[in-house]
Design a protein around this motif. Structure first.
Motif, short mmCIF file in Angstrom:
data_model
loop_
_atom_site.label_atom_id
_atom_site.label_comp_id
_atom_site.label_asym_id
_atom_site.label_seq_id
_atom_site.Cartn_x
_atom_site.Cartn_y
_atom_site.Cartn_z
N GLN A 193 4.83 -0.74 -21.32
CA GLN A 193 4.61 -2.01 -20.33
C GLN A 193 3.21 -1.88 -19.65
N PHE A 194 2.56 -3.24 -19.39
CA PHE A 194 1.72 -3.19 -18.55
C PHE A 194 1.86 -3.81 -17.23
N HIS A 195 1.59 -3.49 -15.98
CA HIS A 195 2.06 -4.11 -14.93
C HIS A 195 0.91 -4.41 -13.84
N LEU A 196 0.68 -5.65 -13.36
CA LEU A 196 -0.39 -6.05 -12.28
C LEU A 196 -0.03 -6.75 -11.37
N GLY A 197 -0.54 -6.60 -10.02
CA GLY A 197 -0.14 -7.62 -9.12
C GLY A 197 -0.86 -7.14 -7.63
N ALA A 198 -0.41 -7.79 -6.51
CA ALA A 198 -0.84 -7.73 -5.36
C ALA A 198 0.31 -7.59 -4.39
N GLY A 199 -0.22 -7.00 -3.17
CA GLY A 199 0.56 -6.72 -2.18
C GLY A 199 0.14 -6.46 -0.95
N LEU A 200 1.03 -5.78 -0.07
CA LEU A 200 0.66 -5.25 1.58
C LEU A 200 1.05 -3.62 1.53
N SER A 201 0.03 -2.97 2.08
CA SER A 201 0.17 -1.44 2.44
C SER A 201 0.38 -1.34 3.99
N ASN B 226 -2.71 -2.08 8.63
CA ASN B 226 -2.09 -3.06 7.45
C ASN B 226 -3.34 -3.25 6.59
N MET B 227 -3.03 -3.32 5.28
CA MET B 227 -4.09 -3.32 4.30
C MET B 227 -3.51 -4.42 3.36
N TYR B 228 -4.47 -4.96 2.46
CA TYR B 228 -4.07 -5.74 1.18
C TYR B 228 -3.93 -4.63 0.15
N SER B 229 -3.41 -4.85 -0.72
CA SER B 229 -3.50 -3.98 -2.06
C SER B 229 -3.53 -4.77 -3.22
N PHE B 230 -4.22 -4.22 -4.44
CA PHE B 230 -3.82 -4.68 -5.67
C PHE B 230 -3.45 -3.50 -6.56
N LEU B 231 -2.57 -3.72 -7.66
CA LEU B 231 -2.00 -2.58 -8.22
C LEU B 231 -2.13 -2.82 -9.81
N GLY B 232 -2.27 -1.86 -10.64
CA GLY B 232 -2.32 -1.99 -11.87
C GLY B 232 -1.64 -0.78 -12.64
N GLY B 233 -1.11 -0.83 -13.59
CA GLY B 233 -0.62 0.34 -14.39
C GLY B 233 0.13 0.38 -15.64
N VAL B 234 0.37 1.26 -16.19
CA VAL B 234 1.10 1.27 -17.59
C VAL B 234 2.28 2.10 -17.50
N THR B 235 3.25 1.81 -18.22
CA THR B 235 4.55 2.44 -18.18
C THR B 235 4.89 2.63 -19.75
N ILE B 236 5.27 3.98 -20.11
CA ILE B 236 6.09 4.21 -21.26
C ILE B 236 7.49 4.15 -20.97
N HIS C 152 -9.23 -1.23 4.81
CA HIS C 152 -9.21 -0.07 5.65
C HIS C 152 -9.73 -0.01 7.10
N HIS C 153 -8.80 0.24 8.09
CA HIS C 153 -9.36 0.35 9.35
C HIS C 153 -9.55 1.63 9.68
N VAL C 154 -8.75 2.63 9.33
CA VAL C 154 -8.83 4.14 9.48
C VAL C 154 -8.80 4.68 8.21
N THR C 155 -9.31 5.97 8.23
CA THR C 155 -9.29 6.72 6.88
C THR C 155 -7.83 7.29 6.74
N LEU C 156 -7.44 7.74 5.27
CA LEU C 156 -6.22 8.06 4.98
C LEU C 156 -5.63 9.44 5.46
N ASP C 157 -6.80 10.23 6.36
CA ASP C 157 -6.08 11.03 7.20
C ASP C 157 -5.82 10.65 8.56
N GLY C 158 -6.19 9.58 9.09
CA GLY C 158 -5.96 9.17 10.13
C GLY C 158 -6.80 9.63 11.39
#
Length: 458
Positions: free
Chosen positions: A153-161, A176-186, A208-214
């Motif tokens: 399967q391939f999946h692709l979409g958008a959301g919120l993080s 709060n951030m916008y997200s775009f995702l895509g991937g493959v599933t076996i 991003h407003h802050v880094t992942l480490d905050g």
């Protein structure tokens, strides 16, 4: 931040609503047009009417790797999948397939980012939700031709993080951030309702407003995008009343099963229509599945015998036409009043209408057939120069050699009685025929008729 997140939520809502509307419109279109019209739209194909399930839920666990952004000197755990894997990612999704190839899923995810050795300590959490389109690539590429266990399967979409950094003081609450995702599933199918899966997903977080480490803010003058990826394993459960889910439903396989079912029913019908005794009535309707070949039967396969004397009317009529009234003949045989011409008597004897019958596996002459011996005696005494063949028979049950001996013993018993009644032995010839195969072996009545001794005179 609400002003920025609201448009994405509205867009996601309209994306899902649009898909549902398309589904509904196409369904209405098909119902309002000719029933024979072929519909091949990708969201509502013809196989909508087929028997497969559409809903599933999926739960995964695994690891993530955060790529950016990080404050200088900070970095998250680098995964070592073999020696020291870190379980820091979970996701759950609900999926509906519109057909066997395309669908939508609603996804919820959790990721933890912790400091690696050599980095200042931090531990932050990232939450997300998204709507993604799903493509069953194994169905598009017809993998069913070589496997029904593995899928792709391939999946692709958008959301919120939403980034939570409880150990920082540079901001409060969530980033709060916008997200775009895509991937493959076996997919690895275990049963018709359970599938194991391995997934790899790339995620791009925007604004991003802050880094992942905050520990620091991201300057608006620089790129505010982030990147990460997840690797996970999990299990998918299918729901519905049908045998298979859309992920594993194959049109050709269903048609093959339907064809095999049709062939099975045809074979059953052919078996039902067998006519063992060849009377024109199928076995499943035939009450008497052993009538003598050639005689007329009713719609239930019973030999027609209006006078209920046990002899089919057609056979009785033939004998009456050739030898006179059968009932009178029987009565005369019983009473001894056999005033027939030599030609009539010879025809009746040689036509094997005069027989001595025996019970199963017996050589004892039955009382009811002694009249046949008397009939032969009268002919031989009226024609002193005539000789007779005494012909022994048996039915087909039992060993062939045994039946040959049985038919011989029956003929010898009849010869013995005729000799005792005054006929010279040299006027009698023993003939052993063994099994009489002229009647159906399955018919008990027919077998009774061939356990006999017949005669032939000159």
């Amino acid at each position: 931040m609400l002003k920025k997140t609201l448009p994405l939520l509205i867009s996601s809502f309209f994306l899902f609503s649009f898909a549902k509307a398309q589904e509904s419109q196409q369904y209405t279109f098909r119902n309002q047009t000719n029933q024979n019209l072929t519909v091949t739209d990708s969201l509502r194909p013809k196989d909508k009417e087929k028997n497969y399930n559409r809903w599933s839920v999926n739960l995964n666990g695994g690891a993530n790797i955060g790529i950016r952004p990080f404050t200088d000197g900070y970095f998250a755990t680098t995964q070592n999948y073999l020696d020291n894997p870190q379980l820091n990612h979970f996701d759950f999704n609900v999926r509906k397939m519109f057909n066997t190839k395309f669908g939508l899923l609603w996804d919820f995810g959790f990721d933890n980012f912790s400091a690696n050795n050599g980095s200042p300590d931090f531990s932050n959490n990232l939450f997300r939700t998204s709507i993604q389109g799903v493509l069953n690539m194994h169905r598009v590429m017809n993998w069913e031709e070589f496997t029904e266990t593995f899928g792709l399967q391939f999946h692709l979409g958008a959301g919120l993080s939403f980034l939570e950094a409880p150990g920082t003081t540079i901001f409060n609450g969530y980033d709060n951030m916008y997200s775009f995702l895509g991937g493959v599933t076996i997919l690895i199918k275990a049963t018709d309702n359970v599938v194991f899966n391995v997934d790899f997903t790339m995620i791009s977080n925007l604004s991003h407003h802050v880094t992942l480490d905050g520990q620091s803010k991201v300057s608006p003058s620089t790129s505010r995008s982030g990147a990460m990826y997840t690797t996970s394993v999990g299990m998918t459960l299918y729901f519905g009343k049908h045998e298979r889910h859309a992920d594993w439903y194959y049109e050709q396989k269903e048609e093959k099963e339907e064809l095999e079912g049709l062939l099975t029913r045809m074979n059953e019908l052919e078996t039902m229509l067998l006519d063992t005794d060849r009377d024109g009535v199928p076995d499943y309707l035939d009450v008497e599945n052993n009538t003598i070949a050639g005689v007329a039967v009713d719609t239930k396969g019973r030999a027609i015998d209006f006078n209920n004397n046990g002899i089919p009317d057609e056979l009785e009529s033939y004998i009456n036409n050739r030898y006179g009234d059968l009932q009178t003949t029987v009565n005369n045989l019983i009473s001894g009043d056999t005033n027939y011409s030599n030609a009539q008597m010879r025809n009746m004897i040689n036509g094997q209408y005069v027989n001595v019958f025996f019970d199963f596996d017996e050589t004892k002459i039955t009382t009811g057939t002694i009249s046949a011996i008397n009939f032969l005696l009268k002919y031989l005494k009226a024609n002193p120069n005539s000789k007779a063949e005494v012909i022994g028979y048996a039915d087909e049950y039992g060993d062939y050699n045994y039946n040959m001996g049985l038919s011989q013993r029956r003929a010898e018993r009849v010869i013995e009685m005729i000799v005792r009644l005054g006929i010279a032995p040299d006027r009698l010839k023993l003939v052993v025929k063994g099994e009489d195969r002229s009647v159906p072996k399955e018919s008990a009545l027919a077998r009774q008729l061939v356990r006999r001794v017949a005669f032939k005179v000159d």
